[in-house]
Design an enzyme around this catalytic site. Structure first.
Site, PDB file in Angstrom:
ATOM      1  N   ARG A  27       0.850  -1.197   0.000  1.00 35.84           N
ATOM      2  CA  ARG A  27       0.000   0.000   0.000  1.00 35.84           C
ATOM      3  C   ARG A  27       0.882   1.242   0.000  1.00 35.84           C
ATOM      4  NH1 ARG A  27      -3.748   0.883   4.738  1.00 35.84           N
ATOM      5  NH2 ARG A  27      -1.985   0.046   5.915  1.00 35.84           N
TER       6      ARG A  27
ATOM      7  N   ASP B 186       4.948  -2.392  12.615  1.00 40.89           N
ATOM      8  CA  ASP B 186       3.514  -2.065  12.622  1.00 40.89           C
ATOM      9  C   ASP B 186       2.956  -1.840  14.024  1.00 40.89           C
ATOM     10  OD1 ASP B 186       3.680  -4.742  13.299  1.00 40.89           O
ATOM     11  OD2 ASP B 186       2.185  -5.427  11.861  1.00 40.89           O
TER      12      ASP B 186
ATOM     13  N   SER C  83       7.403  -5.423   7.333  1.00 45.89           N
ATOM     14  CA  SER C  83       7.003  -6.450   8.306  1.00 45.89           C
ATOM     15  C   SER C  83       7.835  -7.724   8.160  1.00 45.89           C
ATOM     16  CB  SER C  83       5.519  -6.762   8.149  1.00 45.89           C
ATOM     17  OG  SER C  83       4.763  -5.591   8.296  1.00 45.89           O
TER      18      SER C  83
END
Length: 462
Positions: A85, A201, A148
């Site tokens: 994203r 995150d 991540s």
């Protein structure tokens, strides 16, 4: 549930006895939890003092707090296992945010060879489609990068890749700085974009909460997996060798899902947990995560169902190919079962007979399936409070005034009663005068909004 809630109408004595045994295994007393909290805290202290401990307590290099008055547009890249994203996050100066985002599916070539060029091209597409590309006269765009994958972070905007996971295997990257690799790819396209922050995150979840609630002290993910981050006094971080930050504190990424993975001595392991761990892709790792996270609870329940079925205490000993397949009971099925209050437990009947393909379930079968779902879910929520209590009481002085805990994730948001059981359990271990100062809020999209806010803090620090 009260003790009467574990009585199975029309059950045989053997069925009821097996359910009673499960209740003993899965219901945790406050004494059990107090013992685990004490050990969790000891493991936190170990991780603060030295590298290589089971709770890693990783410095994030984030040393400031947003106050909610910041304004402007900041950008973020959120790299997952299959999608990427790119976001523009506009801060309104009153604790509110507006996001604009675009999703890109990682190509097989990107996963195997050209990942960082693919990310840079996606950023270029996002900016060009919105006429946002900075010209030579304009300052570069500051971007946060949620990555991540395991990295050894070395500054707010640098980190060495330890290994690839989640199906990515791009050669020539392990042992190198992932921010440098991305920055070089952006430069090759002539993009005036600065990767200002490399973000975990969970750290992002904390900062997303902190922009709307500046009293935020902790960010947690209770979802498919679990982790937490919190602000720690730098004087407590004995392993820190860098300069002391002006604020006197730093956000730590706890990596708390690994708690008790080294000893298997303190968490309430049952044979069903041991079986799950043994057959998982990462045995003897992430022990805490496997007891409380959405990825695993359905499989724990499946192990219990099979154990009872093999003794002919469920489904009259009948099984199915689906039921015998690992991961065939999704945690969402447990959610549905917990909330099924219909007279015949028709939702559970649908799960057993249609989804799992086990025919002719009895009402007793369905009641037992519901009890299993409740026990696995309640244990997860109560165990989740262990990390919350151990972390919040680590800096008791902060509990003298209102503080906020930002939580994201499907377990917290959607699993029935998870939020209330978590809060009620935590209240048993924190004095009332302090507990009334704690507010739990849903903090959405730490990997996007949180990464952009981290980029904002990094750019102001620089």
């Amino acid at each position: 549930m009260s003790s009467s809630s574990y009585v199975v109408e029309n059950a045989t004595a053997e069925q009821q006895s097996a359910v009673d045994d499960l209740v003993k295994q899965f219901l945790l007393t406050d004494d059990n939890l107090a013992h685990i909290i004490k050990e969790f805290r000891r493991r936190m202290e170990e991780g603060l003092a030295a590298e290589g401990k089971v709770l890693k307590m990783i410095p994030s290099y984030v040393t400031r707090r947003p106050d909610g008055t910041e304004t402007g547009s900041y950008f973020a890249i959120d790299l997952g296992g299959t999608n990427l994203r790119v976001l523009k996050v506009t801060l309104d100066g009153k604790g509110g945010v507006k996001t604009e985002q675009q999703k890109f599916t990682l190509t097989e070539e990107a996963k195997a060879r050209t990942l960082f060029d693919f990310i840079a091209q996606s950023v270029e597409t996002f900016l060009d489609d919105r006429n946002l590309r900075p010209t030579g006269q304009q300052p570069p765009i500051n971007m946060g990068f949620t990555f991540s994958y395991p990295v050894q972070q070395t500054s707010i905007n640098s980190g060495i890749l330890v290994q690839w996971t989640k199906g990515l295997n791009v050669p020539g990257c392990v042992g190198r700085d992932v921010v440098r690799l991305l920055q070089d790819a952006l430069l090759r396209l002539g993009l005036r974009v600065k990767v200002a922050a490399l973000v975990n995150d969970t750290v992002g979840t904390l900062l997303a909460a902190a922009y709307s609630e500046p009293s935020s002290q902790m960010g947690i993910i209770f979802g498919t997996g679990t982790n937490a981050a919190y602000y720690e006094d730098i004087s407590n971080l004995a392993k820190w060798k860098g300069p002391n930050p002006e604020s006197g504190e730093m956000v730590l990424n706890m990596e708390w899902g690994a708690f008790d993975s080294d000893e298997f001595a303190f968490l309430p392991f049952t044979p069903h947990d041991i079986k799950l761990d043994r057959k998982s892709i990462n045995p003897r790792k992430q022990a805490y995560e496997k007891m409380i996270s959405g990825m695993y609870l359905g499989e724990i329940a499946r192990n219990i169902v099979l154990w009872l079925t093999d003794q002919r205490l469920l489904f009259d000993g009948r099984s199915s190919d689906i039921l015998n397949s690992m991961w065939s009971i999704d945690t969402s099925y447990l959610s549905s079962a917990v909330t099924d209050e219909s007279p015949t437990l028709s939702e559970i009947q649908q799960i057993i007979e249609k989804t799992l393909n086990v025919p002719n379930s009895t009402f007793a079968d369905r009641r037992i399936f519901k009890i299993i779902s409740v026990l696995v879910g309640e244990r997860a929520a109560r165990l989740s409070s262990v990390g919350v209590v151990a972390t919040l009481t680590k800096r008791p002085g902060l509990l003298a005034k209102p503080i906020t805990v930002g939580i994201d994730g499907s377990m917290y948001e959607h699993f029935p009663n998870f939020e209330s059981i978590l809060s009620e359990t935590a209240a048993h271990f924190i004095p009332e005068a302090q507990f009334k100062n704690i507010k739990f809020i849903l903090a959405k999209d730490g990997s996007g909004v949180g990464a952009a806010i981290t980029a904002m803090l990094a750019s102001k620090t620089n």
